[in-house]
Design a protein around this motif. Structure first.
Motif, PDB file in Angstrom:
ATOM      1  N   LEU A  53      13.387  15.425  16.867  1.00 30.52           N
ATOM      2  CA  LEU A  53      14.268  14.357  17.346  1.00 30.52           C
ATOM      3  C   LEU A  53      14.571  13.359  16.227  1.00 30.52           C
ATOM      4  N   LEU A  74      19.503   7.788  23.043  1.00 35.01           N
ATOM      5  CA  LEU A  74      18.284   8.523  23.367  1.00 35.01           C
ATOM      6  C   LEU A  74      18.561   9.626  24.380  1.00 35.01           C
ATOM      7  N   TYR A  75      19.296   9.301  25.444  1.00 36.82           N
ATOM      8  CA  TYR A  75      19.643  10.311  26.460  1.00 36.82           C
ATOM      9  C   TYR A  75      20.502  11.425  25.860  1.00 36.82           C
ATOM     10  N   LEU A  78      18.229  13.691  23.851  1.00 37.24           N
ATOM     11  CA  LEU A  78      17.372  14.516  24.711  1.00 37.24           C
ATOM     12  C   LEU A  78      18.177  15.616  25.404  1.00 37.24           C
ATOM     13  N   LEU A  81      18.946  18.225  22.887  1.00 34.31           N
ATOM     14  CA  LEU A  81      17.744  19.025  22.634  1.00 34.31           C
ATOM     15  C   LEU A  81      17.534  20.055  23.740  1.00 34.31           C
TER      16      LEU A  81
END
Length: 164
Positions: A53, A74-75, A78, A81
């Protein structure tokens, strides 16, 4: 004097025919050695996840102090990912069994092809955005309150179009 007691626990890895050593402050009654090995494996996976990350999604350097922007970034990281890992599972299923896909190399590959992946996904879902030049001219003529809100635009853009 404040002292702590630590133990070194060896767990035999029969596949590799050797021992893995772990340092712990847990007593013998609190765990089984195999549990300790599993805890360390999970902890290592978390370390690798955060490393990915930070390196691939630049989560260690936010260029803002706005809490909402940080949450969005951040969202987005994620979600990217998760999509990357799902796609890796699909690629691994389709590839020859002897091929190996190291996670960091896969993450870099996914990142470098992200635009093409989004384009292909959009076409598969039947989404074709309006021509860019026309969109820029139209949006530049609107006053701020008339411009579409990002969430509304995204919600309508991701809806599959009905074909007649």
């Amino acid at each position: 004097m404040d002292t702590k007691r630590f133990r070194v626990v060896g767990v035999r890895d029969e596949d590799a025919d050797d021992y893995h050593l772990y340092v712990t402050n847990l007593s013998r009654e609190e765990f089984f050695p195999a549990d300790l090995a599993q805890i360390y494996r999970c902890r290592w996976e978390v370390e690798l996840l955060f490393r990915e990350l930070k390196t691939q999604y630049d989560l260690d350097e936010f260029d803002t102090s706005n809490e909402h922007v940080v949450k969005i970034l951040l969202y987005a990281a994620l979600l990217s990912l998760l999509v990357s890992r799902d796609l890796l599972d699909l690629v691994t299923e389709q590839a020859d069994d002897e091929l190996v896909f190291p996670p960091e190399r896969w993450a870099a590959t996914f990142r470098s092809h992200a635009q093409l992946i989004l384009h292909e996904l959009g076409e598969h879902l039947g989404y074709s955005p309006p021509p860019l030049l026309e969109r820029l001219i139209e949006d530049a003529q609107k006053i701020h309150k008339q411009r579409p809100i990002l969430q509304e635009t995204l919600a309508t853009a991701t809806q599959p179009r009905c074909e007649s």
